[in-house]
Write a protein that holds these residues in place. Structure first.
Motif, short mmCIF file in Angstrom:
data_model
loop_
_atom_site.label_atom_id
_atom_site.label_comp_id
_atom_site.label_asym_id
_atom_site.label_seq_id
_atom_site.Cartn_x
_atom_site.Cartn_y
_atom_site.Cartn_z
N ASN A 1 -8.74 -80.55 45.79
CA ASN A 1 -7.32 -80.91 45.80
C ASN A 1 -6.80 -80.88 44.37
O ASN A 1 -7.39 -81.49 43.47
CB ASN A 1 -7.12 -82.29 46.41
N LEU A 2 -5.69 -80.19 44.15
CA LEU A 2 -5.14 -80.01 42.81
C LEU A 2 -4.76 -81.34 42.16
O LEU A 2 -5.07 -81.58 40.99
CB LEU A 2 -3.92 -79.08 42.86
N ALA A 3 -4.10 -82.21 42.91
CA ALA A 3 -3.65 -83.49 42.34
C ALA A 3 -4.84 -84.35 41.93
O ALA A 3 -4.82 -85.00 40.88
CB ALA A 3 -2.78 -84.24 43.35
N LEU A 4 -5.89 -84.36 42.75
CA LEU A 4 -7.09 -85.11 42.38
C LEU A 4 -7.75 -84.50 41.15
O LEU A 4 -8.31 -85.21 40.30
CB LEU A 4 -8.07 -85.14 43.55
N GLY A 5 -7.70 -83.17 41.04
CA GLY A 5 -8.24 -82.51 39.85
C GLY A 5 -7.47 -82.88 38.60
O GLY A 5 -8.05 -83.09 37.53
N VAL A 6 -6.15 -82.98 38.72
CA VAL A 6 -5.31 -83.40 37.59
C VAL A 6 -5.68 -84.82 37.16
O VAL A 6 -5.79 -85.13 35.96
CB VAL A 6 -3.82 -83.32 37.97
N ALA A 7 -5.90 -85.69 38.15
CA ALA A 7 -6.28 -87.08 37.84
C ALA A 7 -7.63 -87.13 37.15
O ALA A 7 -7.82 -87.89 36.18
CB ALA A 7 -6.31 -87.89 39.13
N ALA A 8 -8.59 -86.33 37.63
CA ALA A 8 -9.94 -86.31 37.03
C ALA A 8 -9.88 -85.84 35.59
O ALA A 8 -10.54 -86.40 34.70
CB ALA A 8 -10.85 -85.41 37.86
N THR A 9 -9.10 -84.80 35.32
CA THR A 9 -8.97 -84.28 33.96
C THR A 9 -8.30 -85.30 33.05
O THR A 9 -8.72 -85.51 31.90
CB THR A 9 -8.14 -82.97 33.96
N ALA A 10 -7.26 -85.95 33.55
CA ALA A 10 -6.57 -86.98 32.76
C ALA A 10 -7.51 -88.12 32.43
O ALA A 10 -7.49 -88.65 31.30
CB ALA A 10 -5.36 -87.49 33.54
N LYS A 11 -8.38 -88.48 33.37
CA LYS A 11 -9.33 -89.57 33.14
C LYS A 11 -10.34 -89.21 32.06
O LYS A 11 -10.61 -90.00 31.14
CB LYS A 11 -10.05 -89.89 34.46
N ALA A 12 -10.93 -88.01 32.16
CA ALA A 12 -11.93 -87.60 31.17
C ALA A 12 -11.32 -87.52 29.77
O ALA A 12 -11.91 -88.02 28.79
CB ALA A 12 -12.53 -86.25 31.57
N ASN A 13 -10.16 -86.91 29.67
CA ASN A 13 -9.50 -86.80 28.36
C ASN A 13 -9.15 -88.16 27.78
O ASN A 13 -9.29 -88.40 26.58
CB ASN A 13 -8.23 -85.95 28.48
#
Length: 294
Positions: A98-110
């Motif tokens: 899911n794109l939105a979940l991917g955006v959240a995961a990237t935001a978290k790691a950064n």
């Protein structure tokens, strides 16, 4: 003979007036009953939905594996692939990216690299639930896995999660349908490491929400019913204060009975719409509860 005819006419007239008066009283009583039912329903229908949605957030203590830096290149697509291999091996369906979940995961790691922390809740108080909602993902159930270290490949990284009971439980959770992943290399507390984040979710769309148009119809008809109710009360008051011997007394009763009939018809229509909407509310809540209990 003329006196007898006159007496009969008077008896019939009195009977007609009396029947009309009691008819309207019965209608008003029935109308009040319908109105009360609708008002009681409106106090609970929306609140029961809000109280059940978006409560489930599943996490486990972040996993710091350590290990020496190497030249491995890790891809999120491979991590999703390895995650789904584990699920399928355990008799579960794979998760859809899911794109939105991917955006959240990237935001978290950064954010963890930037803030030099390694926790599910950021120093500013952002929780995993808030994180995915901020990315535009409305969820029934969500979960987050975190891992930090150096790995030879994606299979090793996912296996490290699987070796941890809490992270394994998240990967194999039967409630989830979607996933978003990030895997980023950076410097954490002076060491070059990979941080990977898994964001799991069951979207709100998995449960059919109550029809918004029905809710709008309920509000519109309730307002119409309230206005008509005032008219019915005024007409009844006019009858109660009128002289029963006056020429227009029967006209007042006829007008009242017409309004009361319209009131009852609208009240029954409203009751039927409320019943349909209430069934949808109950089905939606049952879907949410069942999803969270899996």
């Amino acid at each position: 003979m003329n006196k007898i005819k006159l007496a009969i006419i008077l008896i019939l007239l009195v009977g007609t007036i009396g029947a009309g008066f009691w008819f309207k009283k019965d209608i008003l009583k029935l109308s009040d009953s319908f109105s009360t039912t609708v008002q009681e329903f409106k106090k609970t229908e929306v609140g029961s939905i809000v109280s059940e949605v978006g409560k489930e957030i599943l996490t486990s203590s972040p996993l710091n594996i350590g290990g020496a830096s190497n030249n491995a290149v890790l891809l999120k697509s491979k991590i999703i692939e390895e995650t789904n291999k584990q699920r399928i091996a355990n008799g579960l369906p794979g998760l859809t990216e899911n794109l939105a979940l991917g955006v959240a995961a990237t935001a978290k790691a950064n954010d963890m690299f930037k803030g030099q922390y390694f926790e599910h809740i950021s120093p500013t108080g952002v929780t995993p639930g808030t994180l995915v909602k901020n990315s535009g993902y409305e969820y029934i159930v969500t979960g987050e896995n975190l891992i930090l270290g150096n790995f030879k490949d994606e299979a090793e990284l996912v296996q490290d999660w699987m070796n941890s009971p809490g992270h394994r439980a998240n990967i194999l959770n039967t409630s989830y349908a979607e996933i978003g992943v990030s895997v980023i290399k950076g410097v954490y507390k002076g060491e070059t490491v990979w941080i990977s984040v898994q964001e799991f979710g069951l979207p709100m769309s998995a449960c059919s929400e109550p029809n918004e148009d029905l809710k709008n119809q309920i509000e519109s008809r309730q307002e119409e019913l309230d206005i008509l109710g005032v008219t019915v009360d005024e007409q009844r008051a006019a009858i109660d204060s009128a002289d029963k011997r006056s020429a227009y007394y029967n006209d007042l009763i006829d007008t009242y009975n017409g309004s009361a009939k319209k009131y009852n018809s609208l009240a029954q229509e409203l009751k039927n719409i409320v019943a349909i909407y209430n069934d949808q509310v109950n089905s939606f809540n049952d879907c949410i509860i069942n999803a969270q209990e899996e």
